[in-house]
Design a protein around this motif. Structure first.
Motif, PDB file in Angstrom:
ATOM      1  N   TYR A  42       0.840  -1.188   0.000  1.00 52.25           N
ATOM      2  CA  TYR A  42       0.000   0.000   0.000  1.00 52.25           C
ATOM      3  C   TYR A  42       0.883   1.249   0.000  1.00 52.25           C
ATOM      4  CZ  TYR A  42      -4.250  -2.660   0.936  1.00 52.25           C
ATOM      5  OH  TYR A  42      -5.311  -3.518   0.831  1.00 52.25           O
ATOM      6  N   ILE A  43       0.373   2.288  -0.630  1.00 53.71           N
ATOM      7  CA  ILE A  43       1.055   3.585  -0.642  1.00 53.71           C
ATOM      8  C   ILE A  43       0.152   4.591   0.055  1.00 53.71           C
ATOM      9  CG2 ILE A  43       2.002   5.413  -2.086  1.00 53.71           C
ATOM     10  CD1 ILE A  43       2.581   3.276  -4.188  1.00 53.71           C
ATOM     11  N   LEU A  44       0.687   5.260   1.081  1.00 59.42           N
ATOM     12  CA  LEU A  44      -0.073   6.204   1.889  1.00 59.42           C
ATOM     13  C   LEU A  44       0.429   7.624   1.641  1.00 59.42           C
ATOM     14  CD1 LEU A  44       0.012   3.379   3.487  1.00 59.42           C
ATOM     15  CD2 LEU A  44      -0.561   4.732   5.494  1.00 59.42           C
ATOM     16  N   ARG A  45      -0.504   8.547   1.479  1.00 59.73           N
ATOM     17  CA  ARG A  45      -0.173   9.965   1.437  1.00 59.73           C
ATOM     18  C   ARG A  45      -0.698  10.578   2.731  1.00 59.73           C
ATOM     19  NH1 ARG A  45      -2.769  14.262  -1.387  1.00 59.73           N
ATOM     20  NH2 ARG A  45      -4.077  12.726  -2.430  1.00 59.73           N
ATOM     21  N   LEU A  46       0.193  11.120   3.535  1.00 62.69           N
ATOM     22  CA  LEU A  46      -0.162  11.629   4.849  1.00 62.69           C
ATOM     23  C   LEU A  46      -0.571  13.096   4.793  1.00 62.69           C
ATOM     24  CD1 LEU A  46       2.687   9.980   6.961  1.00 62.69           C
ATOM     25  CD2 LEU A  46       0.475   9.031   6.262  1.00 62.69           C
ATOM     26  N   ILE A  72       4.993  10.648   1.741  1.00 68.03           N
ATOM     27  CA  ILE A  72       4.539   9.427   1.087  1.00 68.03           C
ATOM     28  C   ILE A  72       5.209   8.245   1.775  1.00 68.03           C
ATOM     29  CG2 ILE A  72       4.429   8.123  -1.070  1.00 68.03           C
ATOM     30  CD1 ILE A  72       2.775  10.621  -1.176  1.00 68.03           C
ATOM     31  N   VAL A  73       4.410   7.274   2.214  1.00 64.71           N
ATOM     32  CA  VAL A  73       4.916   6.086   2.891  1.00 64.71           C
ATOM     33  C   VAL A  73       4.372   4.866   2.170  1.00 64.71           C
ATOM     34  CG1 VAL A  73       5.007   4.797   5.061  1.00 64.71           C
ATOM     35  CG2 VAL A  73       4.965   7.305   5.095  1.00 64.71           C
ATOM     36  N   ASN A 104      -6.552   9.232  11.133  1.00 61.07           N
ATOM     37  CA  ASN A 104      -6.628  10.695  11.102  1.00 61.07           C
ATOM     38  C   ASN A 104      -5.348  11.342  10.601  1.00 61.07           C
ATOM     39  OD1 ASN A 104      -4.894  10.419  13.287  1.00 61.07           O
ATOM     40  ND2 ASN A 104      -6.453  10.930  14.817  1.00 61.07           N
ATOM     41  N   GLN A 105      -4.301  10.538  10.339  1.00 61.24           N
ATOM     42  CA  GLN A 105      -3.056  11.056   9.762  1.00 61.24           C
ATOM     43  C   GLN A 105      -2.972  10.836   8.263  1.00 61.24           C
ATOM     44  OE1 GLN A 105      -0.546   8.552  12.341  1.00 61.24           O
ATOM     45  NE2 GLN A 105       0.278  10.437  13.231  1.00 61.24           N
ATOM     46  N   ILE A 106      -3.937  10.084   7.713  1.00 60.37           N
ATOM     47  CA  ILE A 106      -3.859   9.641   6.321  1.00 60.37           C
ATOM     48  C   ILE A 106      -4.803  10.461   5.446  1.00 60.37           C
ATOM     49  CG2 ILE A 106      -4.132   7.681   4.747  1.00 60.37           C
ATOM     50  CD1 ILE A 106      -3.711   5.850   7.182  1.00 60.37           C
ATOM     51  N   THR A 107      -4.258  11.009   4.379  1.00 61.22           N
ATOM     52  CA  THR A 107      -5.086  11.667   3.367  1.00 61.22           C
ATOM     53  C   THR A 107      -5.600  10.665   2.349  1.00 61.22           C
ATOM     54  OG1 THR A 107      -3.865  13.734   3.595  1.00 61.22           O
ATOM     55  CG2 THR A 107      -5.101  13.427   1.558  1.00 61.22           C
ATOM     56  N   GLU A 108      -4.760   9.698   2.012  1.00 60.33           N
ATOM     57  CA  GLU A 108      -5.136   8.725   0.987  1.00 60.33           C
ATOM     58  C   GLU A 108      -4.327   7.452   1.174  1.00 60.33           C
ATOM     59  OE1 GLU A 108      -5.915   9.202  -3.690  1.00 60.33           O
ATOM     60  OE2 GLU A 108      -3.816   9.417  -3.120  1.00 60.33           O
ATOM     61  N   ILE A 109      -4.960   6.303   0.942  1.00 65.86           N
ATOM     62  CA  ILE A 109      -4.268   5.025   0.945  1.00 65.86           C
ATOM     63  C   ILE A 109      -4.749   4.219  -0.247  1.00 65.86           C
ATOM     64  CG2 ILE A 109      -5.962   4.121   2.613  1.00 65.86           C
ATOM     65  CD1 ILE A 109      -3.753   2.175   3.561  1.00 65.86           C
TER      66      ILE A 109
END
Length: 305
Positions: free
Chosen positions: A38-42, A47-48, A79-84
């Motif tokens: 998974y790619i997360l945008r915080l 980007i993680v 609540n820290q994630i904008t998109e996953i």
């Protein structure tokens, strides 16, 4: 030209409605899976990427996930994630290179784009088969009857998955209608195939011009261009889209176009880079034509839906 503008308005309404009524549960459907990246945008822009190994729940911070990353495990709360998104879903520009449509469908990657800062474009997918795009220009100082408009329909009909160097091959058929000035109509039908490798996608297209005249008088203000483009001409388009590094946001893109295989001089080559994330992409490059000229190209696409 009016029908193309009507289609564009409909597309904008469709994709806007999807955006307004989309669900806001960021972790819905996310389950521990050591094989799915998974790619997360915080919220802070970082980007993680990693693998979800555990779901967590904190009395103060609420729901979250334990992520296995390249530098160790990390706990990230909703609540820290904008998109996953799944790793393969991060790149949302698979349906086209620059001008060249690939065989892959738009699906849910609806977009609004701006080409050369003077051509507004939008596209929407209907399932995994039908892709429709439309656009029109707003060249400054030019009357509406001398603008450019285009409507494109693509049907992605077949997708084959392999366990080899070539991971997938997709085949599609399509057609487009374009007006360069209100009285100059261009109609094309085409077939296109896209092969997916580990980091690269290769596209080949064959198209034919049909249902139009051979000689065109094109006007932009007081400037006149005489264009000879024979009806029945067969052309080819070749495309390259590859990740340059292990980064998820940097791609090399390239296209080769020949509008009539009987005339090798009718060839153009585009080469550039693409910076992208799951919501926005920008293309920058140079077009080389046989005249010879070098023409810069640029485009921006917004895909927030």
């Amino acid at each position: 030209m009016k029908i193309i503008n009507y289609f564009l308005i409909i597309f904008l309404l469709i994709i806007l409605s999807e955006y307004l009524y989309s669900e806001n549960d960021i972790l819905k459907g996310i389950l521990p899976n050591r094989e799915q990246e998974y790619i997360l945008r915080l919220n802070n822009g970082d980007i993680v990427s990693g693998y979800v190994i555990e779901m967590v729940n904190d009395p103060e911070d609420g729901e979250g996930i334990k992520l296995k990353t390249a530098v160790g495990n990390a706990i990230v709360f909703a609540n820290q994630i904008t998109e996953i998104k799944p790793g393969e879903g991060q790149y949302r520009q698979n349906h086209s290179i620059y001008l060249l449509p690939t065989a892959e469908p738009i699906s849910s990657n609806h977009f609004i784009g701006l080409y050369e800062l003077m051509f507004l474009y939008a596209g929407a997918g209907f399932g995994d088969i039908v892709s429709v795009t439309a656009g029109f220009s707003f060249l400054p100082g030019i009357s509406s009857s001398q603008q450019i408009s285009v409507l494109n329909l693509k049907l992605s009909l077949l997708s084959l998955v392999f366990e080899d160097v070539a991971r997938k091959m997709t085949l599609a058929l399509g057609g487009n209608l374009a007006f360069v000035n209100s009285h100059n109509r261009f109609i094309h039908v085409y077939g296109v195939s896209t092969i997916e490798l580990s980091r690269t996608k290769l596209t080949a297209s064959v198209f034919a011009k049909t249902g139009s005249k051979d000689v065109y008088d094109i006007f932009f203000g007081n400037n006149r261009i005489d264009l000879i483009y024979e009806d029945g001409s067969f052309g080819i388009g070749l495309g390259l889209d590859t990740k340059i590094t292990k980064r998820h946001d940097l791609h090399l893109i390239g296209e080769l176009w020949n509008s009539n295989v009987a005339k090798p001089s009718n060839t153009a080559v585009l080469l550039g880079i693409r910076l992208c994330n799951s919501s926005f992409s920008s293309d920058f490059g140079i077009t080389f034509v046989t005249v010879p000229y070098m023409i810069p190209f640029v485009s921006f696409k917004w895909t927030p839906f």
